[in-house]
Design an enzyme around this catalytic site. Structure first.
Site, PDB file in Angstrom:
ATOM      1  N   GLY A   1       4.357   4.843   7.455  1.00 26.97           N
ATOM      2  CA  GLY A   1       5.143   6.064   7.348  1.00 26.97           C
ATOM      3  C   GLY A   1       6.458   5.911   6.612  1.00 26.97           C
TER       4      GLY A   1
ATOM      5  CE  LYS B   1      -6.441   1.471   9.205  1.00 30.41           C
ATOM      6  NZ  LYS B   1      -5.405   2.498   9.047  1.00 30.41           N
TER       7      LYS B   1
END
Lengths: 271, 271, 271, 271
Positions: free
Chosen positions: D170, D109
């Site tokens: 987040g 990733k």
């Protein structure tokens, strides 16, 4: 006396400065999609705009100027040629050079969209072209995705302002990139102009309220039933948003539970 | 000549008429939460408002008027007493009668909220009180939830306007009841004034853009860092929203796929 | 051993209790708009629903039951007759009595909508009818606007649950009344079932996440290309939302600035 | 018999294939922010995830594996090393090579964020690194802004999937990039995995409903009061969203005006 104070205030807001040029209007306009040149001219006048963008495509290539430029009052409005239609940095640089010659300005709105369907900007080519155009003495205003890292890099590459999009172009959906614009605004040291997707005066006001330095509007004005009235509406909305920003908006949602007021009951029973 | 045409247009919008009284301003103001009477007075002046609401609670009960009324220019502003603090129809009627006497007006903003925490309006008692107050000769503007059926019933009961809320009072969250306001606006034959929750000039503009006849704002102006500047900001936003409404907004989202433009490529390769 | 712990957990959520009856499924279904009775029957089975609402209108008036009831497995599903189509409290009471006789249940979903166009509920008549039906021994679940004061009054009038709407019925727009549902949920002492406007499994999940006790869905399932698959989708979504609610959602927006991580740079340069 | 038909359906959805590997779960997990390794292990098990991402930073550099890897059941879960913490393409390539050695997988990733504050991805360096990593035989899943042009370029550069963000990392704000994800999904020929900002099961469901191939979740699960329960909640939500997508959602907003039903009135008066 306070009454005098009231009269003195003119509610003028801080002017915007881009590359040393001062603008009292924070509303920039596009010139596409108008039903007629007259509608465009009056709409620009009603909007109070001092910067209008024109596609190079619409300017005659014999070195003379196209009809469209005759309808823009260059005393009041600065021209911002755009590179709409180019697909990469190389084409963009060529288009900017042609525009500089044809429109006699070194300002350029850099638009690179390889895909003709959604007209989404290309981040990599836009950064490359910005670097090259700055080197060549252009005042570059790149139109880009609301990408905080890219906006910072464009600033570092010498862009005079950044123009992140609010929503897909022509969609009239408003500030769909709000979460990212917040970051861009928090980081930027050059003016941030929200471009694309603003479909109503309230969207423009909201952009200014959150601290954007200016907005660029085209479809929402040009495609309105009354483009002249809509130009005036956006003018007021932009002024409202900037005034609201400078006056300090109260916090949102902070007070979901309303301030409990003393009930009138005791009072009423005393009567 | 078109240039002249441009000059002739003043961008004045249709005036608002409530109970036979004409208002050129579509911004109504509350008078709570200001840090000082001077701030309130100047803020009202800057807003251009012609209708301000005052809680009966804040008027002296000896029949004379409280200090607050001295700070409202009744030449320019109509007073709209409100019944804030009452818990049912009976108290509301009593409060309205007291207000009529103390403030010398038969207009009343009917607010009934049994719960001191969220200040949410009571639909049943509001309908009852409206019927009774209309019978007693009041011009009644009830503050209610954005409930289409209730708004229609209030209209049938003789309300001069309806005042559905946009979001919880004091929340500054904007037009959270949009889906229901659309229905209310489609059905109403009396003016619709959006009240409560409008926290930014852009929220007010959006209300007018969707066809609301006016908005009432309090917290967002009174609690701003600069309430006078914010009053001016809301004034412009309300004018912008109305102008936008009359100028005919372009459809939203209609055009997600941008109009494909002819690429500049062919053009560039000919150069 | 922790591995064992993992195996033990079944992720069953707290059951819902209305009027003493326990439901393990928090998804209620409507029975309108299905293309066939078979589709409806399989869709209900796939959804796991234990409560389905049926319009009295669809039940034969000769005292026998309509075809629709033959397609509902009453072993697994409780019937909730609704009064859809009535315009006031009087008609509602009559309809409820007929339904009690025809469907052999004293449960009733009270729907009163004087306006056949938007099917918005009437707050005043709904409160009146609730009082009367409670007196007559019904278990009353009123369908109302997301009006916090009204919901509290219905609870005090003896409603077994309240059913505020999420968005205009049939609109599939999701939780447009969120700000008001939050207040209703904070105040309620009876179950709160979000009804109307939930157009996707994610909308149902969001309702449960915010603490709603159940949801009622009809159009989104019945009008799906594959109503049986969609029934299963909503089943999982409702379970997901409830599980999420019980597991304690992390705060939203709390952390716009991401937790700064230690850069990998130092690490890489050591390699 | 239709009852049998009902039993036959298992509501399994189409599997996801990335670089030739088939996943029955469309929920990918991050491994940061858990309070303990045990919580992480059980949460992964409850989520049903078959792909978890681990920061190279968290793996020991002596060639052996860190404790974290002991807590991931590699029979059930494929490891997806991420390059979190690198600032440019060069560092990313180095990190990927180290990860390939340490974690024995050529999947990576790709995360490049020069700014440690907001952790926003760098479009230019990500494209460069993708090209280089593909050349070196990696299966590359780049994490990027929801930028339609960039996603298309990454696909053309050989990315096995693209991972546009839903909202700032987040932030738990959900699908704030929806307008752009729609375009990305319409154009993509590789799987699209929505990463970052998904803060509730309903957000994950909504992503799948709009056609996303998978989602990656970390904070919302790891920071929940009960991360194991929340893992199970997201599992169901993702299944719900995919099922809903395959079952064909009904149009949203299409039916603001509810289908007028025949009033019950006539019926009642006949009784």
């Amino acid at each position: 006396m306070t009454t005098n104070t009231t009269k003195i205030r003119t509610f003028e807001t801080e002017p915007l400065v881009i590359a040393g040029v001062t603008f009292s209007s924070r509303l920039f306009l596009g010139t596409g999609k108008y039903s007629s040149s007259a509608a465009m001219r009056e709409s620009i006048a009603a909007s109070g705009s001092q910067l209008v963008t024109v596609a190079l495509r619409r300017v005659r290539t014999d070195g003379g100027v196209d009809d469209i430029l005759d309808h823009i009052d260059r005393e009041r409005c600065r021209l911002l040629p755009n590179t709409s239609g180019v697909r990469d940095a190389k084409e963009a640089v060529l288009a900017a050079e042609l525009a500089r010659e044809a429109m006699e300005t070194n300002w350029v709105k850099l638009e690179i969209h390889p895909d003709p369907k959604y007209l989404m900007p290309d981040p990599v080519e836009t950064l490359l072209a910005t670097r090259e155009l700055v080197k060549r003495g252009f005042v570059v205003l790149p139109y880009v995705h609301a990408d905080p890292v890219l906006c910072k890099q464009l600033e570092e590459a010498g862009a005079a302002a950044v123009m992140p999009l609010g929503a897909p172009i022509g969609s009239n959906r408003g500030l769909e990139t709000r979460a990212f614009l917040e970051i861009i605004l928090a980081q930027a040291r050059v003016p941030v102009v929200i471009d694309a997707g603003l479909g109503a005066p309230s969207h423009a006001a909201a952009a200014l309220e959150m601290g954007a330095d200016a907005v660029l509007v085209n479809t929402a004005i040009a495609a309105a039933s009354d483009p002249v009235g809509m130009g005036a509406a956006f003018r007021k909305a932009v002024e409202a948003g900037r005034l609201g920003y400078e006056a300090g908006l109260a916090a949102r949602g902070a007070e979901l539970r309303a301030v409990a007021t003393s009930p009138l009951t005791a009072f009423l029973s005393e009567v």
